[in-house]
Enzyme design. Structure first.
Site, short mmCIF file in Angstrom:
data_model
loop_
_atom_site.label_atom_id
_atom_site.label_comp_id
_atom_site.label_asym_id
_atom_site.label_seq_id
_atom_site.Cartn_x
_atom_site.Cartn_y
_atom_site.Cartn_z
CE1 TYR A 122 -4.06 2.01 0.61
CE2 TYR A 122 -2.74 3.12 2.30
CZ TYR A 122 -3.88 3.06 1.51
OH TYR A 122 -4.83 4.05 1.60
CE LYS A 147 -3.69 4.78 -1.63
NZ LYS A 147 -4.77 5.29 -2.47
#
Ligand SMILES: NC(=O)c1ccc[n+]([C@@H]2O[C@H](COP(=O)([O-])OP(=O)(O)OC[C@H]3O[C@@H](n4cnc5c(N)ncnc54)[C@H](O)[C@@H]3O)[C@@H](O)[C@H]2O)c1
Length: 245
Positions: free
Chosen positions: A153, A157
């Site tokens: 993640y 991002k």
């Protein structure tokens, strides 16, 4: 601020995406919701139209380039312009690096990072021709600070933040701005699964002493999409109650 603008929001059947759709619709934009399941899209659109707002929706997977190109073509033909794209669709598949399955790495990078690239690529075609547009990418503070158990993640991002800067540089000459929003801990279905003691420990680390609400993110998107932000591009704006500074 966005009256009569055509705004596409991915992953907008619920959570932050839906809050953005509602906020923009409330300001007079026509909002177009894209999400995975047709019934969830229909329900979200119905909630907005019942309240008197202008909204439409399409079922689609942001990872599927051909499908997304077809959807954007249909939207452009139907509404005549695409003024704003908000790349919000995102998933988590948490796990420590030592234990993370490659399929969980791939899934998160695909939806969060490649999905943002695909939608940006397909929509910028129309924005470049019309010589204006705003692209907003929903990143995360995790992309700035990293997080144990969220390597996939965090990488997705962080990648979105770098992609946003490249998008801003490539498209500025065509009057297209691109910015990223990095929310902190926001109350949504994605975070509703956290245990109360975890939420409490997060809140202690936040100077404003609370989790954020989806509308906090929506308000920032509204500002960045409007002409009030006409000299802002390539930036990452944190909406995190001061969590990292
Ligand atoms: N909630 C938070 O605390 C928080 C913090 C920082 C960043 N974010 C980011 O904000 C965005 C929205 O998060 P949320 O909390 O509202 O999550 P959510 O899980 O409530 O909503 C995400 C939506 O995206 C849709 N989606 C998932 N994969 C998709 C795909 N391949 N194609 C199209 N749609 C897809 C889902 O169906 C869902 O409706 C995400 O990008 C997330 O990473 C959330």
């Amino acid at each position: 601020m966005v009256k009569d603008k055509i705004a596409i929001i991915t992953g907008a059947a619920r959570g932050i995406g839906f809050a953005i759709a509602r906020r923009f619709a409330g300001e007079g934009a026509t909002v177009i919701i894209i999400d995975l399941a047709q019934d969830a899209v229909d329900e979200a659109v119905a909630q907005l139209t019942t309240d008197g707002f202008s909204a439409a929706g399409y079922a689609g997977n942001v990872v599927n380039g051909e499908q997304m190109a077809e959807i954007f073509k249909t939207i452009h033909a139907r509404f005549g312009a695409i003024d704003i794209l908000i790349n919000n669709a995102g998933i988590t598949r948490d796990g420590l690096i030592m234990k993370m399955k490659e399929s969980d790495w791939d899934a998160v990078i695909a939806v969060n990072l490649k999905g943002t690239f695909i939608c940006t690529q397909k929509v910028s075609r129309y924005m470049m021709k019309q010589r204006h547009g705003v692209i907003l990418n929903i990143a995360s503070v995790i992309g700035l600070m990293g997080n144990s158990g969220q390597a996939n993640y965090a990488a997705s991002k962080g990648g979105i933040i770098a992609l946003t800067k490249s998008t801003a540089k490539e498209l500025a000459s065509r009057n297209i701005r691109a910015n990223a929003i990095a929310p902190g801990f926001i109350r949504t279905p994605m975070t509703d699964t956290l245990k109360p003691e975890v939420v409490e420990s997060y809140a202690k680390a936040i100077p404003l002493s609370r989790m954020g609400e989806a509308v906090d993110v929506a308000n920032t998107c509204l500002f960045l999409a409007s002409d009030l932000a006409s000299y802002i591009t390539g930036q990452t704006i944190q909406v995190d109650g001061g969590l990292i500074m």
